[in-house]
Design a protein around this motif. Structure first.
Motif, PDB file in Angstrom:
ATOM      1  N   VAL A   1      29.309  58.797  67.462  1.00  0.00           N
ATOM      2  CA  VAL A   1      30.297  58.882  68.351  1.00  0.00           C
ATOM      3  C   VAL A   1      30.077  58.912  69.831  1.00  0.00           C
ATOM      4  O   VAL A   1      31.065  58.385  70.449  1.00  0.00           O
ATOM      5  N   GLY A   2      28.948  58.943  70.220  1.00  0.00           N
ATOM      6  CA  GLY A   2      28.483  58.572  71.559  1.00  0.00           C
ATOM      7  C   GLY A   2      28.754  57.112  71.891  1.00  0.00           C
ATOM      8  O   GLY A   2      29.259  56.907  72.997  1.00  0.00           O
ATOM      9  N   GLN A   3      28.327  56.302  71.025  1.00  0.00           N
ATOM     10  CA  GLN A   3      28.589  54.895  71.114  1.00  0.00           C
ATOM     11  C   GLN A   3      30.042  54.651  71.140  1.00  0.00           C
ATOM     12  O   GLN A   3      30.618  53.570  71.814  1.00  0.00           O
ATOM     13  N   GLN A   4      31.037  55.157  70.387  1.00  0.00           N
ATOM     14  CA  GLN A   4      32.378  54.917  70.393  1.00  0.00           C
ATOM     15  C   GLN A   4      32.956  55.632  71.298  1.00  0.00           C
ATOM     16  O   GLN A   4      33.870  54.751  72.175  1.00  0.00           O
ATOM     17  N   VAL A   5      32.626  56.552  72.146  1.00  0.00           N
ATOM     18  CA  VAL A   5      33.093  56.967  73.417  1.00  0.00           C
ATOM     19  C   VAL A   5      32.939  56.036  74.449  1.00  0.00           C
ATOM     20  O   VAL A   5      33.828  55.705  75.279  1.00  0.00           O
ATOM     21  N   ALA A   6      31.446  55.297  74.499  1.00  0.00           N
ATOM     22  CA  ALA A   6      31.291  54.333  75.406  1.00  0.00           C
ATOM     23  C   ALA A   6      32.002  53.086  75.368  1.00  0.00           C
ATOM     24  O   ALA A   6      32.731  52.489  76.261  1.00  0.00           O
ATOM     25  N   ALA A   7      32.282  52.682  73.986  1.00  0.00           N
ATOM     26  CA  ALA A   7      33.224  51.570  73.649  1.00  0.00           C
ATOM     27  C   ALA A   7      34.599  51.857  74.160  1.00  0.00           C
ATOM     28  O   ALA A   7      35.280  51.017  74.794  1.00  0.00           O
ATOM     29  N   TYR A   8      35.190  52.869  73.790  1.00  0.00           N
ATOM     30  CA  TYR A   8      36.541  53.099  74.131  1.00  0.00           C
ATOM     31  C   TYR A   8      36.803  53.460  75.604  1.00  0.00           C
ATOM     32  O   TYR A   8      37.741  52.942  76.103  1.00  0.00           O
ATOM     33  N   ARG A   9      35.666  53.890  76.459  1.00  0.00           N
ATOM     34  CA  ARG A   9      35.966  53.852  77.854  1.00  0.00           C
ATOM     35  C   ARG A   9      36.056  52.558  78.429  1.00  0.00           C
ATOM     36  O   ARG A   9      36.658  52.435  79.525  1.00  0.00           O
TER      37      ARG A   9
ATOM     38  N   LEU B   1      32.477  48.267  67.808  1.00  0.00           N
ATOM     39  CA  LEU B   1      33.508  48.950  66.981  1.00  0.00           C
ATOM     40  C   LEU B   1      33.942  48.355  65.692  1.00  0.00           C
ATOM     41  O   LEU B   1      34.206  48.907  64.699  1.00  0.00           O
ATOM     42  N   LEU B   2      34.164  46.966  65.741  1.00  0.00           N
ATOM     43  CA  LEU B   2      34.400  46.350  64.415  1.00  0.00           C
ATOM     44  C   LEU B   2      33.179  45.960  63.492  1.00  0.00           C
ATOM     45  O   LEU B   2      33.507  45.954  62.404  1.00  0.00           O
ATOM     46  N   GLY B   3      31.911  45.817  64.135  1.00  0.00           N
ATOM     47  CA  GLY B   3      31.105  45.346  63.410  1.00  0.00           C
ATOM     48  C   GLY B   3      30.327  46.867  62.654  1.00  0.00           C
ATOM     49  O   GLY B   3      29.495  46.463  61.606  1.00  0.00           O
ATOM     50  N   SER B   4      30.787  47.868  62.836  1.00  0.00           N
ATOM     51  CA  SER B   4      30.109  48.958  62.039  1.00  0.00           C
ATOM     52  C   SER B   4      31.089  49.866  61.774  1.00  0.00           C
ATOM     53  O   SER B   4      31.782  50.484  62.650  1.00  0.00           O
ATOM     54  N   GLY B   5      30.962  50.418  60.551  1.00  0.00           N
ATOM     55  CA  GLY B   5      31.687  51.464  60.024  1.00  0.00           C
ATOM     56  C   GLY B   5      31.251  52.742  60.353  1.00  0.00           C
ATOM     57  O   GLY B   5      32.106  53.695  60.445  1.00  0.00           O
ATOM     58  N   THR B   6      30.017  52.938  60.921  1.00  0.00           N
ATOM     59  CA  THR B   6      29.560  54.192  61.090  1.00  0.00           C
ATOM     60  C   THR B   6      28.914  54.293  62.347  1.00  0.00           C
ATOM     61  O   THR B   6      27.719  54.527  62.681  1.00  0.00           O
ATOM     62  N   LEU B   7      29.760  53.766  63.718  1.00  0.00           N
ATOM     63  CA  LEU B   7      29.068  53.910  64.873  1.00  0.00           C
ATOM     64  C   LEU B   7      28.905  55.319  65.297  1.00  0.00           C
ATOM     65  O   LEU B   7      29.845  55.938  65.275  1.00  0.00           O
TER      66      LEU B   7
END
Length: 140
Positions: free
Chosen positions: A27-35, A19-25
């Protein structure tokens, strides 16, 4: 037993770095990280997870209604899990329910639709939210 024993600290670190390393992650990867991060910091990540789940359902699974419905169901569940003292909780829950209702209408599920509309009416009647307001990735 310590509650942190059940948390995979490597997964938490990877999620934070992603989440910190990429400004344009994506959305599927964002969901995985938030989970992953919801398990260690629910106050901070439940609202982000709720919004990201809706975005994921809309952008990636519009053509797969069952998956979109499951993601929107999870979005509502995340909004419900937020602390009752969180100032935007009711509005976030109401908006998640609106998105969930939209998917139910598309899939022609009148019984579930009626239950969601009843819950939405109760939330609005309690003074906790406004039906017309919507959130997006930038503002909850």
């Amino acid at each position: 037993m310590n509650p942190t024993e059940n948390i995979n600290h490597d997964a938490v670190l990877r999620a934070r770095v992603a989440l910190l390393g990429s400004g344009t992650l994506p959305v599927g990867q964002q969901v995985a990280a938030y989970r992953v991060l919801v398990r260690v910091s629910p106050l901070a990540y439940l609202p982000l997870l709720a919004v990201a789940l809706f975005q994921y359902s809309q952008w990636e699974f519009a053509h797969r209604p069952e998956i979109a419905l499951a993601l929107r169901t999870e979005s509502v569940a995340a909004a419900r899990r937020m602390c009752g003292l969180e100032p935007d909780r009711t509005q976030l829950l109401l908006t998640a329910l609106v998105h969930y209702r939209e998917q139910l209408a598309v899939m022609d599920r009148p019984v579930e639709l009626a239950a969601v509309e009843k819950e939405m009416t109760a939330l609005v009647a309690s003074g906790g939210g406004v039906l017309g307001e919507r959130w997006d990735r930038r503002g909850l």
